[in-house]
Design an enzyme around this catalytic site. Structure first.
Site, PDB file in Angstrom:
ATOM      1  N   HIS A   1       0.823  -1.224   0.000  1.00  0.00           N
ATOM      2  CA  HIS A   1       0.000   0.000   0.000  1.00  0.00           C
ATOM      3  C   HIS A   1       0.851   1.267   0.000  1.00  0.00           C
ATOM      4  O   HIS A   1       0.304   2.376  -0.100  1.00  0.00           O
ATOM      5  CB  HIS A   1      -0.930   0.021   1.216  1.00  0.00           C
ATOM      6  CG  HIS A   1      -2.199  -0.754   1.028  1.00  0.00           C
ATOM      7  ND1 HIS A   1      -2.250  -2.129   1.039  1.00  0.00           N
ATOM      8  CD2 HIS A   1      -3.479  -0.335   0.832  1.00  0.00           C
ATOM      9  CE1 HIS A   1      -3.498  -2.537   0.864  1.00  0.00           C
ATOM     10  NE2 HIS A   1      -4.260  -1.468   0.731  1.00  0.00           N
TER      11      HIS A   1
ATOM     12  N   GLU B   1      -0.353 -16.562  24.888  1.00  0.00           N
ATOM     13  CA  GLU B   1      -0.662 -17.994  24.890  1.00  0.00           C
ATOM     14  C   GLU B   1       0.615 -18.832  24.751  1.00  0.00           C
ATOM     15  O   GLU B   1       0.616 -19.922  24.183  1.00  0.00           O
ATOM     16  CB  GLU B   1      -1.653 -18.356  23.761  1.00  0.00           C
ATOM     17  CG  GLU B   1      -2.927 -17.539  23.751  1.00  0.00           C
ATOM     18  CD  GLU B   1      -3.838 -17.824  24.936  1.00  0.00           C
ATOM     19  OE1 GLU B   1      -3.377 -18.455  25.905  1.00  0.00           O
ATOM     20  OE2 GLU B   1      -5.005 -17.419  24.911  1.00  0.00           O
TER      21      GLU B   1
END
Length: 388
Positions: A339, A364
């Site tokens: 972009h 996690e």
């Protein structure tokens, strides 16, 4: 071996996609910029069943598989990765209560949580015990018919805005290590619980993250999950699914980034040609899509192994989490590059996808810990043959 989704899974996917497109995506930038925790939208997700996806039906949930859950979570994460990540944490906390509580305790909390009427937080990490969860120091001391909690938990998603805490605390001595840890359900408004300031974070801004301090916080002894000393085992069982959940959130962020990039390359022109006509950019997009599909297949394989209670499910979950969160972060970063300057400004969502995906490589269990789990397991005799 069938890699196609079932009719039911397609229906779940489409329902989640519609919810993400209508209820989440239009507001995600505002939630991020203004640090809004969209409780009402999360409760709407609960009405759809998305707050108790794999919670058993007898506890008020949908009773779906971990593979079904991954299909749903990926679609939600495309709408708002940060909010979906909180919903997955809530699902994990609710599942722990539904699975390890006795019937009375389960009925007191799980159905309301599965419907999104009460929101939960998961409290494991401490200021001095991150990756080394077995070294936690928060204590739960038995006092008659109660337990009294003292200590601190850090980086707790939703803290200060949720109703229920699932807390891992030490009922044994420090020398007992993981065997001295027990799990508890703690109402979030219990006297003696104090919440710190909301942390200023790189991403995940639609969910508050706070320190929680317990100072003689008293709860009934019947609020223990499982038996005394079961806490670490419960935490580890929760983390297998949690790793699949968070890896799936990365899939959603990467898919959203790829969708936006494909459109941008077709619409944006340079040197008199659309970006899509430049072979170097075509190859970059090809690599991004390849890495996403490989990640998705690893995650869904691990989810299937978890559903099957495969003996190597923990290994598959660790590999999927490590691979998918790394690869999908790279996808979001490459989308910014494609972009150009537009990818770097907040008018476009690319930088938000990248910021929200970055933390998935940390929580996690960090990806370094994933490598530790994987390497230790595959060095054991016979394991490489089992996972072929």
């Amino acid at each position: 071996m069938d890699f196609n989704l079932t009719e039911d899974q397609i229906a779940f996917r489409d329902a989640a996609r519609a919810f993400a497109e209508n209820e989440m995506a239009p507001h995600a930038a505002k939630w991020d910029a203004e640090h809004i925790f969209p409780i009402e939208v999360i409760k709407k997700a609960g009405e759809m069943g998305f707050c108790g996806i794999y919670v058993p039906e007898e506890a008020g949930g949908m009773g779906l598989s971990r593979l079904d859950a991954s299909v749903i979570i990926e679609e939600l994460a495309m709408g708002c990765t940060s909010t979906t990540a909180y919903i997955t944490i809530h699902n994990m906390a609710t599942w722990m209560i539904a699975t390890f509580a006795d019937e009375a305790l389960r009925d007191e909390f799980a159905p309301a949580m599965a419907m999104g009427e009460k929101l939960g937080s998961y409290c494991l990490t401490e200021p001095g015990a991150g990756s080394d969860a077995g070294a936690l120091r928060t204590t739960a001391r038995r006092d008659g018919d109660d337990f009294v909690l003292n200590g601190s938990k850090m980086f707790i998603s939703g803290a200060g805005s949720t109703d229920v805490l699932v807390v891992m605390a030490r009922t044994g001595t420090q020398e007992d290590g993981p065997k001295g840890i027990s799990a508890f359900v703690v109402p979030a408004d219990t006297a003696g619980i104090h919440y710190g300031k909301a942390e200023e974070k790189m991403g995940w801004n639609s969910q508050p993250t706070r320190l929680i301090t317990f100072e003689d916080a008293r709860i009934p002894a019947r609020y223990m999950l499982g038996k005394e000393g079961d806490g670490f085992k419960i935490a580890m069982k929760g983390l297998d699914g949690g790793r699949i959940n968070i890896a799936t959130c990365s899939l959603g962020a990467a898919q959203a980034a790829i969708n936006d990039t494909q459109r941008y390359m077709q619409e944006r022109s340079q040197f008199g040609k659309p970006l899509a006509s430049f072979q170097a950019l075509q190859f970059k997009l090809a690599d991004m899509v390849t890495h996403l599909v490989a990640s998705r297949q690893m995650v869904r394989l691990a989810a299937s192994k978890l559903d099957e209670k495969d003996s190597e499910a923990t290994l598959y979950c660790a590999m999927a989490k490590r691979f998918a969160t790394d690869a999908c972060f790279d996808v979001t970063n490459d989308a910014i590059q494609l972009h150009g300057g537009y990818g770097y400004i907040k008018e476009y969502p690319l930088e938000r996808y990248m910021r929200d995906a970055r933390v998935h490589q940390i929580l996690e269990g960090t990806n370094e810990i994933m490598r530790l789990i994987i390497s230790r397991r595959v060095m054991m005799d016979g394991v490489l043959e089992v996972i072929r």
